[in-house]
Design a protein around this motif. Sequence first.
Motif, mmCIF file in Angstrom:
data_model
loop_
_atom_site.group_PDB
_atom_site.id
_atom_site.type_symbol
_atom_site.label_atom_id
_atom_site.label_comp_id
_atom_site.label_asym_id
_atom_site.label_seq_id
_atom_site.Cartn_x
_atom_site.Cartn_y
_atom_site.Cartn_z
ATOM 1 N N ALA A 184 31.763 40.388 36.439
ATOM 2 C CA ALA A 184 32.674 40.440 37.159
ATOM 3 C C ALA A 184 34.028 40.179 36.181
ATOM 4 C CB ALA A 184 32.892 39.591 38.497
ATOM 5 N N THR A 186 36.578 38.268 37.133
ATOM 6 C CA THR A 186 36.940 36.769 37.749
ATOM 7 C C THR A 186 37.006 35.765 36.540
ATOM 8 O OG1 THR A 186 34.781 35.921 38.228
ATOM 9 C CG2 THR A 186 35.974 37.155 40.062
ATOM 10 N N ALA A 187 37.884 34.634 36.637
ATOM 11 C CA ALA A 187 37.902 33.598 35.724
ATOM 12 C C ALA A 187 36.719 32.997 35.247
ATOM 13 C CB ALA A 187 39.107 32.733 35.935
ATOM 14 N N GLU A 188 36.054 32.859 36.350
ATOM 15 C CA GLU A 188 34.719 32.191 36.140
ATOM 16 C C GLU A 188 33.834 32.860 35.093
ATOM 17 O OE1 GLU A 188 36.742 30.570 39.793
ATOM 18 O OE2 GLU A 188 36.066 32.627 39.262
ATOM 19 N N GLN A 225 47.032 35.691 35.446
ATOM 20 C CA GLN A 225 45.822 35.807 34.437
ATOM 21 C C GLN A 225 46.166 35.303 33.031
ATOM 22 O OE1 GLN A 225 44.504 40.014 34.858
ATOM 23 N NE2 GLN A 225 43.601 39.498 36.894
#
Length: 304
Positions: A184, A186-188, A225
């Motif tokens: 994905a 996402t930051a994670e 971001q």
Amino acid sequence: MTQPTYLPQSTADAFSSPELSDAFPNFTPERNIPAEIARSWLLVNAMKPELFDQSAVSRADSIILDIEDAVDPSQKDQARNNVIDWLTAGGKAWVRINDATSPFWADDLAGLRGTPGLLGVMLAKTESADQVTESFHRMDGKTPVIPLVESAVGIEEANHIAKAQGAFRLAFGSGDFRRDTGMAATAEAMAYPRAKLVVAIRVGNLPGPIDGPTVGTNHPILREQTGITVMMGMTGKLCLAIDQTPVINEVISPTPSDVAWATDFMADFEANGRVIRDGSDLPRLGRAEKIMKLAVAFGVQPAL
């Protein structure tokens, strides 16, 4: 003791008054941010040469004329010629070339070799140190190469890529990486590949890596971001539109509060004879010197 002045008045500030803006309506302050610390890297479709001049005078720290992903295979020769013509006529830019496994790679290097105004090449889809070194030597052994790491293999080979002869900075092709891995955005999910690149540049003793772009026109999302970019230890970011560049530049620069702290620390350090007083002084000195260097380069004034 009089506190030393570390930050010169920027050229842009000197031309910010309405009177001077009226007198010089087409004036764009010359921006000369070293590529080692460049924050915003603007990708420009090489099939749109009408955008080259506009991009060159934008707020982008560096521009990259793109003859890879942005160009249909049937137009590669025309895109390359557009770039060579513009650079030969006095333009200056980096160029994103096709990857080393593509049928266009060798022609890209042969066509660009010795072209005036070429600042360096960004090698798409880099997966090995040999690809970087071969590209470097096929040019002239002087033109720097930014390996664009865009796959699982590239990420796992990042330490070797960063040590390759000719490697200048690493860049993250986040979109292709997600397609390759199914991860994905996402930051994670993106923490691992970003961290790998940050560790790799320390292994290779390179400047900080360049993060992937943010798609879309939402500036709050871009700001968020870009904050993640900074948090992960990356020091640049690819961008897809001119209006993204001021946001990226602002977020990646030291804040006025940071510059005020560094200015005060350095003044105190100088006033005390540059004597190390305890174990925290050396780390703070290193941080202060880095902030001051970037503040001068980017024209960031300390907070009052």
